[in-house]
Scaffold this active site. Structure first.
Site: not given
Ligand code: GLU
Length: 491
Positions: A315, A318-320
């Site tokens: 996650i 994917q986010e940063s």
């Protein structure tokens, strides 16, 4: 009278004993008839012994246990027979077929095998469960071959005993100058790594193998498809006993019809194109350079909130891209890209502190996951939780309602993901309770995370326990075999 009767009785007795003798002799003449069929033996022993290869497309072990496309499919088959699955791995394809044909050997080969002409003497194949295309693989930056003639003069290596060795031998009949080598000591991942590292010029693998492994080898490319698409099938020993094959075919037909085969394909192959070459290369780089800085924090948060740390890491990527000071125009910030509201609710004071961000993200994910309907089972439940993490539980509920209205299953991720993009189309969202949402992005979000998660699963297999990802040089998965080859697995 008496004499007559006695004679008749004697004659009848003689006839009867002769008949019995003939019957017994008949049995002797065809011992097969007296022996239990393979299927009966499996049922009696309560176990289905399957032989496979230890590779990312077939069978491997991650921290959660045994996994892989072939393993999952075979497990469902064993379940349908009401028996236990026992998996064995072979060191090479030749060994696999030899053991399959041993009287006390495994009864089924589930190993991503193409049903070729050359294998007919060794095996009978089931109906197809996957269509694949043989592909010539080269390294980006090298001369790209585009037709069979271009293979001449290049160093080509394939798996010994593979459908590809058979195919190249066939091609050599029309192109006598063609040279190729075979090795029994490597797996497909090794072949791709060798092309990636320029140890060989070319290899020939099936499209599913490339699709699965592309992400580890950013430099490998498809040169061209060598021939038509072919079918992967399960194999049983060549011979007359087709009792198991009949059951296997019934099972494969059934999983095709009820959609579970498609779900399995979706899980293992459905998101393979997501990253592309650049994404694959970037991920491999960040895996080495960035993840080690935050791995401890992911593990700590994972333990506290009972979430797999690799999922949290996926996650975060994917986010940063594992960047602690990431900021978006819409005001989400930090490594886990939390909104102000979520951060506050999760007790995060400073969103740009990676420790806090990761802990906040983990807490939020766990909360969303536990709030989902009990009717969802894993792994779908996790994919739903990711979707809800991204788009919010309310919009997800809308998409599930749309699925239901279409006669789809609102508890199957594959069905609901089809509906999510509709949340961005007025004709659909105007009829939903919570209205417009960028549902298409959510589908990408989940798909990407699943891809990263798969990679992290593969590179953090059990033998790496205690080893940090960065220290292990794990972007080359071929060297990290965990299952003692040729030994039955512990089930
Ligand atoms: N599918 C191949 C075969 O049937 C093995 C895996 C590969 O080389 O892609 O021999």
């Amino acid at each position: 009278m008496f004499a007559h009767t006695a004679l008749r009785i004697r004659t009848a007795a003689w006839l009867l004993s002769t008949a019995i003798l003939l019957l017994l002799a008949g049995c002797d003449a065809s011992p097969e008839a007296a022996q239990p069929s393979t299927l009966e033996r499996i049922q009696k022993e309560g176990a289905l012994r399957v032989i496979t290869r230890n590779s990312p497309t077939t069978y491997f072990q991650d921290r959660a246990g045994e996994t892989g496309f072939e393993f999952e499919l075979a497990r469902r088959f064993a379940d349908s027979l009401g028996v236990e699955l026992k998996v064995e791995t072979a060191d090479s394809l030749d060994e696999l077929f030899t053991r399959l044909n041993q009287p006390d050997g495994p009864v089924l080969a589930a190993a991503g095998l193409v049903a070729t002409e050359g294998r007919k003497s060794q095996a009978n194949f089931s109906r197809a469960y996957l269509e694949v295309t043989p592909q010539i693989i080269y390294r980006n930056g090298q001369r790209r071959p585009t037709r069979p003639e271009d293979l001449i003069g290049r160093r080509i290596l394939v798996l010994k005993g593979s459908s590809h060795a058979e195919q190249l031998a066939q091609l050599k009949k029309t192109l006598p100058e063609l040279q190729f080598e075979e090795s029994a000591d490597v797996e497909v991942v090794d072949l791709l790594r060798m092309v990636d590292e320029s140890q060989i010029d070319l290899t020939l693998v099936d499209s599913n193998e490339l699709a699965m492994n592309q992400v580890y080898f950013p430099n490998v490319r498809v040169a061209f498809d060598l021939g038509e698409a072919r079918s992967l099938g399960w194999a049983v020993a060549a011979g007359k006993d087709d009792s198991l094959l009949i059951e296997a075919n019934k099972f494969l037909e059934q999983v095709q019809k009820n959609g579970s085969l498609q779900r399995l394909k979706d899980r293992y192959y459905g998101h393979v194109d997501v990253l592309g070459y650049v994404g694959a290369y970037t991920f491999a780089k960040h895996l080495q350079q960035r993840l080690p800085r935050y791995e401890k924090d992911f593990r700590k948060a994972a333990e506290k909130y009972k979430v797999d740390w690799r999922l949290l890491a996926a996650i975060g990527y994917q986010e940063s891209l594992w960047t602690p000071d990431a900021t978006s125009k819409t005001g989400v910030r930090g490594l886990m890209m939390l909104t102000q509201n979520t951060a506050q609710a999760m007790g995060v004071v400073n969103r740009l502190d990676p420790k806090q961000s990761i802990a906040g993200g983990a807490k939020y994910f766990a909360l969303v996951h536990s709030g989902l309907s009990e009717k969802m089972s894993e792994p779908d439940r996790t994919w739903f939780a990711l979707a809800a993490y991204n788009v919010g539980i309310a919009h997800l509920a809308d998409a599930r309602k749309l699925a239901q209205a279409e006669g789809l299953d609102p508890n199957k991720w594959l069905d609901v993901q089809k509906m999510l993009p509709r949340l961005a189309q007025k004709q659909w969202y105007s009829k939903t309770r919570y209205g417009y949402a960028r549902g298409g992005e959510t589908v990408h979000f989940v798909r990407n995370i699943r891809r990263y998660y798969d990679i992290l699963n593969w590179v953090t297999q059990p033998q790496m326990e205690g080893t940090r990802v960065a220290e292990s040089g794990l972007h080359v998965p071929g060297v990290n075999r965990t299952i003692p080859r040729g030994e039955p697995s512990q089930l």
